[in-house]
Write an enzyme that holds these catalytic residues in place. Structure first.
Site, PDB file in Angstrom:
ATOM      1  N   GLU A   1     -18.180  29.936  39.787  1.00  0.00           N
ATOM      2  CA  GLU A   1     -16.758  29.766  40.120  1.00  0.00           C
ATOM      3  C   GLU A   1     -15.873  30.745  39.349  1.00  0.00           C
ATOM      4  O   GLU A   1     -14.897  30.355  38.696  1.00  0.00           O
ATOM      5  CB  GLU A   1     -16.315  28.325  39.853  1.00  0.00           C
ATOM      6  CG  GLU A   1     -16.976  27.312  40.762  1.00  0.00           C
ATOM      7  CD  GLU A   1     -16.456  25.893  40.561  1.00  0.00           C
ATOM      8  OE1 GLU A   1     -16.546  25.098  41.506  1.00  0.00           O
ATOM      9  OE2 GLU A   1     -15.957  25.572  39.466  1.00  0.00           O
TER      10      GLU A   1
ATOM     11  N   GLU B   1     -22.264  24.048  46.043  1.00  0.00           N
ATOM     12  CA  GLU B   1     -21.627  22.851  45.485  1.00  0.00           C
ATOM     13  C   GLU B   1     -20.765  22.203  46.547  1.00  0.00           C
ATOM     14  O   GLU B   1     -19.975  22.877  47.215  1.00  0.00           O
ATOM     15  CB  GLU B   1     -20.731  23.179  44.276  1.00  0.00           C
ATOM     16  CG  GLU B   1     -21.453  23.447  42.986  1.00  0.00           C
ATOM     17  CD  GLU B   1     -20.486  23.531  41.808  1.00  0.00           C
ATOM     18  OE1 GLU B   1     -19.472  22.786  41.791  1.00  0.00           O
ATOM     19  OE2 GLU B   1     -20.734  24.345  40.917  1.00  0.00           O
TER      20      GLU B   1
END
Length: 480
Positions: A185, A379
């Protein structure tokens, strides 16, 4: 693209996702050094820390609880957990290597053999069941020493240290790992740089100068990791990893549409444009100028970034975001870490994260149209309060419905023509929440008897969603 009316390709990579700092525990074992997660308190205090200007990392056990220190004790129980993953039929398991297990301070010339040997054992256990590891090289676990000495990714001196670390693990596990990602991320630093970059912005500091200079250092480091992977394991795939939250305009007012576009560019696309396309996008020039950012770029950086681009994009998807230029008088989407406004068409989770499966289909289409490289949803999941019934059952139908709707959205995106590699839902076993430091915010198919106050037996228990996801994998999505 799926064929023969199948929802997903035959080689679709089904599995689950975790991160070392959220499951391993054993924070002081095997010569491991302290990392960022080890000094982040649990519960409501963590949310304060993530936003607190100039937060100083320290361990004060008299004041705070530190749930990552034990987490769910995967460090000692990995065999038990991997056996459960195999029972569900996982084809892949997304995990991370803790940088501070391999280089405890981050500055050593030689790696820590005990740390390397631990991951050898984990990979061997996965392969015993035919599960391929998908490894994130850096997932919110920078060695604390690098924060204290260099102020994290603000410093160019981190780049060769990361290169050494990445090269060591890629070389060590070249026979055991086919799928890699560099930074977890990476774009999340726009909202909480403390976890992904190792610093909190000081009061009065130009946060954009610090964050975008740190981005540049990470882009260079990521390209060096790609270079190492191509040279050491030419047949492997190495990707970037982005937090994706498609941006909607609050209404049809052109001012808000333009504002939403600009938010989309900087948050959702900037890091991908650099890591996938290999160059800084044109829109960034104006943004950096208007925010008084003057990047220091060394000779050869841009050529390196251009030559060593990633093979695929890993994505986390939890929510969309709705944006309005003037937010005065408009309800905020309080649970969304991305600071948007409330979308009246969406419901929210127990933690206020808006639930939007259609947003996943929208996002996948937008990203694939832009980059034309394979996408991997690494995710996606629902953090919720789970109740153990008197008979021991955990009937998490709400989680099943959340996951079903998002997997169906992926199937639609695949039919739209998006090249999807696989899906690893977060987190396949209950773990410590990264954003809140809680155990009560549960994501897993597997319940872990561990609670916010640190109590619990750590026993594992299958939830209703465990059996549901097992059927989804075994049918390649046909039973949705």
């Amino acid at each position: 693209m799926s064929t023969n009316n199948e929802k997903f390709p035959k080689d679709f990579l089904w599995g689950g996702a975790t991160a070392a700092n959220q499951i391993e525990g054993g924070f002081h074992e095997g010569n491991k050094g302290l990392n960022i997660a080890d000094v982040l308190p649990g519960g409501k205090e963590r949310l304060k820390v993530l936003k607190e200007p100039g937060y100083k990392f320290e361990i004060d056990k008299a004041k705070y609880n530190y749930p990552n220190h034990e987490a769910i004790d995967f460090y000692h129980r990995y065999k038990e957990d991997i056996k459960l993953f195999a029972e569900m039929g996982f084809k892949v398991f997304r995990m991370s290597i803790a940088w501070s297990r391999i280089f405890p301070k981050g500055t050593e010339l030689e790696p820590n053999e005990e740390g390397l040997a631990f991951y050898d054992r984990v990979f061997d256990e996965l392969h015993k069941y035919g599960i391929e590891p998908v490894v994130t090289i850096s997932h919110y676990e920078m060695p604390l020493n690098l924060v204290e000495v260099y102020n994290g990714w603000k410093s160019r001196e981190i780049v060769p240290l990361f290169e050494r670390y990445a090269t060591v693990v890629i070389n060590r596990y070249k026979e055991k790992v086919k799928y890699w990602m560099t930074f977890n991320e990476i774009n999340s630093a726009l909202h909480f740089p403390i976890m992904s970059m190792g610093f909190s912005v000081e009061e009065g500091e130009n946060k954009y100068q610090s964050i975008f200079q740190a981005f540049h250092h990470q882009f260079v480091a990521s390209s060096l990791a790609v270079k190492a992977c191509r040279e050491i394991i030419p047949e492997a795939k190495i990707g970037c990893m982005l937090l994706h939250a498609p941006v909607y305009s609050y209404d049809s007012n052109p001012e808000n549409i333009l504002y939403a576009l600009q938010e989309e560019q900087i948050f959702n696309y900037f890091c991908g444009d650099v890591q996938v396309r290999g160059e800084y996008p044109a829109y960034a020039r104006r943004f950096l100028k208007e925010h008084f950012v003057d990047l220091t770029v060394e000779d050869g950086d841009l050529e390196l970034i251009k030559e060593y681009r990633v093979d695929y994009i890993g994505l986390s998807y939890y929510m969309s975001q709705t944006q309005k230029k003037d937010k005065e008088g408009i309800d905020a989407a309080a649970g969304n870490l991305l600071e948007g406004v409330k979308n009246p068409f969406l419901e929210a989770s127990d933690w206020g994260w808006e639930i939007d499966p259609t947003g996943l289909r929208i996002g996948l289409n937008r990203i694939y149209d832009r980059y034309q490289v394979p996408l991997f949803v690494v995710e996606n999941g629902l953090g919720a309060y789970d109740k153990v019934d008197d008979d021991g059952a955990i009937n998490d139908d709400y989680r099943i419905e959340y996951l079903r709707s998002h997997i169906e959205a992926m199937a639609e995106a695949s039919e739209d023509g998006v090249d999807l590699m696989g899906y690893t839902s977060w987190g396949c076993i209950d773990l410590v929440s990264a954003s809140t430091g809680e155990m009560s915010k549960r994501y897993g198919y597997i319940y872990v008897d561990k609670h916010d106050d640190g109590s619990g037996t750590l026993d594992r228990k299958r939830k209703k969603s465990f059996y549901w996801y097992k059927n989804v994998i075994n049918s390649n999505g046909e039973v949705l």
